[in-house]
Design a protein around this motif. Structure first.
Motif, PDB file in Angstrom:
ATOM      1  N   ARG A 481      -5.839  43.228  54.468  1.00 20.07           N
ATOM      2  CA  ARG A 481      -6.084  43.233  55.924  1.00 20.07           C
ATOM      3  C   ARG A 481      -5.769  44.600  56.502  1.00 20.07           C
ATOM      4  N   ASN A 482      -4.677  45.164  56.037  1.00 24.37           N
ATOM      5  CA  ASN A 482      -4.279  46.484  56.532  1.00 24.37           C
ATOM      6  C   ASN A 482      -5.324  47.553  56.192  1.00 24.37           C
ATOM      7  N   LEU A 483      -5.834  47.500  54.955  1.00 23.72           N
ATOM      8  CA  LEU A 483      -6.837  48.479  54.542  1.00 23.72           C
ATOM      9  C   LEU A 483      -8.113  48.305  55.369  1.00 23.72           C
ATOM     10  N   LEU A 484      -8.477  47.046  55.584  1.00 27.28           N
ATOM     11  CA  LEU A 484      -9.697  46.771  56.363  1.00 27.28           C
ATOM     12  C   LEU A 484      -9.529  47.215  57.822  1.00 27.28           C
ATOM     13  N   SER A 485      -8.382  46.905  58.392  1.00 26.93           N
ATOM     14  CA  SER A 485      -8.221  47.270  59.802  1.00 26.93           C
ATOM     15  C   SER A 485      -8.150  48.790  59.957  1.00 26.93           C
ATOM     16  N   ASN A 486      -7.523  49.488  58.975  1.00 34.18           N
ATOM     17  CA  ASN A 486      -7.531  50.961  59.021  1.00 34.18           C
ATOM     18  C   ASN A 486      -8.959  51.491  58.937  1.00 34.18           C
ATOM     19  N   ALA A 487      -9.739  50.926  57.990  1.00 39.00           N
ATOM     20  CA  ALA A 487     -11.131  51.383  57.812  1.00 39.00           C
ATOM     21  C   ALA A 487     -11.893  51.241  59.127  1.00 39.00           C
ATOM     22  N   ALA A 488     -11.613  50.148  59.851  1.00 44.70           N
ATOM     23  CA  ALA A 488     -12.307  49.945  61.122  1.00 44.70           C
ATOM     24  C   ALA A 488     -11.770  50.872  62.198  1.00 44.70           C
ATOM     25  N   LYS A 489     -10.425  51.027  62.216  1.00 42.58           N
ATOM     26  CA  LYS A 489      -9.793  51.820  63.281  1.00 42.58           C
ATOM     27  C   LYS A 489     -10.175  53.303  63.198  1.00 42.58           C
TER      28      LYS A 489
END
Ligand code: ADP
Length: 581
Positions: A481-489
């Motif tokens: 989740r953290n990697l995905l949210s960083n990728a989006a952010k």
């Protein structure tokens, strides 16, 4: 020729002794000057034959006086290193005085005959005996005292012992009836004694360096350990002090902090240390402490320490076996003082950083704990509202409910991250691993953050078959989740986010690729540090805990989290986990 050279050399040592008395007019230097000057004069007068008349008798009296004076000077010089009791000191004075008086008396009564009467021979033997004791006793004492001392002190005391020994040998051998060859040898010995005596009394810097050699390497290593591994300032000061004492042969010492407090004391009581520290303060007010270089006052040596919180000092009280602080020692102490200052400041800084870190951790723990309760209530009611458990909700209100729930999830994860971070710091993070398919887990991670990923196209490239690993599913979800949210952010809306799950011979992996801002090379090294946030991305909301926590979790699984990135083009984060057999 040889005689003249010896006389000149003794005269030179005498001149040097007087000069050093001028520089440091204390008891020890006075005694040394007395011993060496009387010896030199004696050596110069001895060859003169003044006949048997009054002048000859006066010369003989003078010789006796100089001879005994030199003995007195030498034994009292030893007393200034290793003090006698008052009784012994009185005995020495009495013996020397008696020998002198007796010698003068027999000379007055019997004159200088070619064949001296028995009384004269006895008195002379007594005088020589007294003189010999004045040398033998220090030879033994210096040697005994040298045992177990640091190398410079040891060498110095042994050299003194050897110098006294040489002197005794020359005089005793010189007074025996010897053949011409033998007396020539004695002269050569006398010639060799002079440099030895000189080195014993005034060891030149290069000799001290040789003496120090055995300890040099030890000191270097000790200094390294001292500066790098001292847990706190008091320990560092204590260790530094003991080495400073070894370096110059101190007896006791203390380190005064920038605020005047006593940081360490060695070989003295706390009261004594406070007294010296107060006296030092007095010296400071008088301007003496204003200088940066070490200075000494009698047996007390002060090395100023320019600490960041104010001027402190290292004070060393000299050892009675090591009389003189030479320039060489002072130079070394100045360098040593600089290192210790840097060390003490570094430890102070570390202590401050550690306390700040602790405050941060404490805050993290408290904040996450306090936020948790209210968030559970908010989330609970939102879910109840959405499910209609609280009655009908108007259409427009209902339309914002999913967003509110997604946002409360986001806050929940943030709190979860903070809680996990403080658990990790306190060593309380324990994994609950079991066999699970990470393809499925990754899929559910994508679904759970779907709301955050809107505006991005997510391409999920999954392995055809399940990829099973021993994993803590909740923690795994958190990392992905953290990697995905960083990728989006950190990428522009509309850009593609690619997720790949697969396996290599030894490991399973999940890779999240974005086409966002990327990370500059110089920022990459600190990326996985706690609270690390890259410049130029500060406007994006975040705590700087996610990547640190994710990598720690990956490593607790015996895996890793790595990344590749190109500024302006995007980043690729890969979580690897060991495959189950
Ligand atoms: P947060 O995102 O909460 O600040 P992280 O530990 O997850 O904390 O990330 C640390 C920093 O690394 C971020 O502040 C950001 O500057 C940088 N970073 C993380 N992931 C990416 C990414 N995919 N692209 C660019 N920068 C990133």
């Amino acid at each position: 020729m040889l005689q003249i050279v010896i006389e000149l050399l003794f005269a030179a040592v005498a001149v040097r002794t007087v000069a050093s008395l001028g520089e440091t007019p204390d008891r020890r230097h006075r005694l040394l000057a007395l011993a060496v000057v009387s010896l030199a004069l004696l050596i110069m007068i001895l060859p003169i034959y003044a006949g048997e008349g009054p002048f000859g008798r006066l010369t003989a009296d003078l010789e006796i006086a100089l001879f005994l004076l030199s003995g007195y000077g030498l034994i009292m010089f030893r007393d200034s290193f290793v003090p006698f009791s008052a009784g012994v000191r009185r005995l020495v004075v009495a013996a020397v005085g008696l020998a002198a008086a007796a010698a003068l008396a027999v000379e007055l009564v019997f004159g200088l005959g070619a064949t001296p009467p028995a009384q004269q021979v006895v008195v002379l033997a007594f005088a020589i005996g007294v003189w010999a004791v004045c040398l033998i006793e220090p030879i033994l004492t210096f040697w005994r005292a040298s045992g177990g001392r640091p190398s410079v002190e040891r060498a110095r005391l042994r050299t003194l012992s050897a110098g006294y020994g040489g002197l005794l040998a020359v005089v005793v051998l010189g007074s025996l009836p010897l053949s011409q060859v033998a007396s020539l040898l004695v002269d050569v010995l006398a010639l060799a004694i002079v440099p030895a005596l000189y080195v014993a009394f005034f060891p030149p810097a290069w000799v001290r360096r040789i003496w120090r050699q055995p300890e040099e390497e030890q000191l270097r290593l000790a200094l390294h350990d001292l500066l790098l591994y001292s847990p706190n300032r008091a320990t560092l000061a204590q260790r530094a002090l003991s080495w400073a004492e070894r370096l110059v042969g101190g007896d006791a010492g203390l380190v005064v902090d920038g605020d005047g407090a006593i940081l360490a004391a060695l070989g003295m009581t706390h009261d004594d240390a406070s007294r010296i520290a107060t006296a030092l303060d007095f010296a400071k007010q008088n301007g003496q402490g204003g200088q940066r270089a070490p200075w000494h006052d009698g047996s007390t040596l002060v090395v100023p320490l320019d600490l960041s919180q104010g001027r402190g000092a290292m004070v060393i009280v000299s050892h009675r076996h090591v009389p003189l602080f030479g320039d060489d020692e002072m130079g070394r102490l100045r360098l040593y003082g600089t290192s210790i200052t840097a060390g003490l400041d570094r430890v102070a800084l570390n202590e401050r950083i550690a306390s700040l870190e602790k405050a941060k951790s404490d805050f993290l723990s408290i904040a996450s704990h306090e936020l948790r309760g209210p968030m559970t209530v908010i989330k609970g009611y939102l879910t109840m509202l959405e499910s209609g458990a609280l009655g009908e909700v108007s259409g427009s209100a209902r339309s914002v409910l999913p967003l509110l729930i997604a946002k409360s999830d986001e806050v929940d994860w943030m709190i979860e991250g903070m809680t996990e971070a403080s658990r990790l710091e306190e060593g309380r993070l324990a994994l609950k691993r079991h066999r699970a398919d990470i393809v499925e887990l990754t899929d559910s991670a994508i679904e759970s953050v779907r709301f955050m990923l809107t505006g991005h196209e997510v391409r999920f490239e999954q392995h055809a078959a399940p990829v099973e690993t021993l994993v803590d599913p909740d923690r795994f979800l958190m990392v992905v989740r953290n990697l995905l949210s960083n990728a989006a952010k950190y990428s522009t809306a509309g850009s593609e986010i690619e997720v790949r799950v697969g396996k290599r011979p030894e490991s399973a992996y999940v890779t999240v690729v974005d086409h966002g801002v990327g990370i500059a090379l110089e920022d990459q090294a600190a990326l996985f540090n706690r609270f690390s946030r890259v410049r130029n991305t500060e406007h994006v909301q975040g705590t700087g805990l996610g990547l640190w926590l994710s990598r720690e979790i990956a490593r607790m699984h015996d895996g890793d989290l790595t990344m590749k990135s190109e500024p302006g083009r995007g980043s690729e984060f890969t979580l690897t986990l060991p495959l189950t057999q």
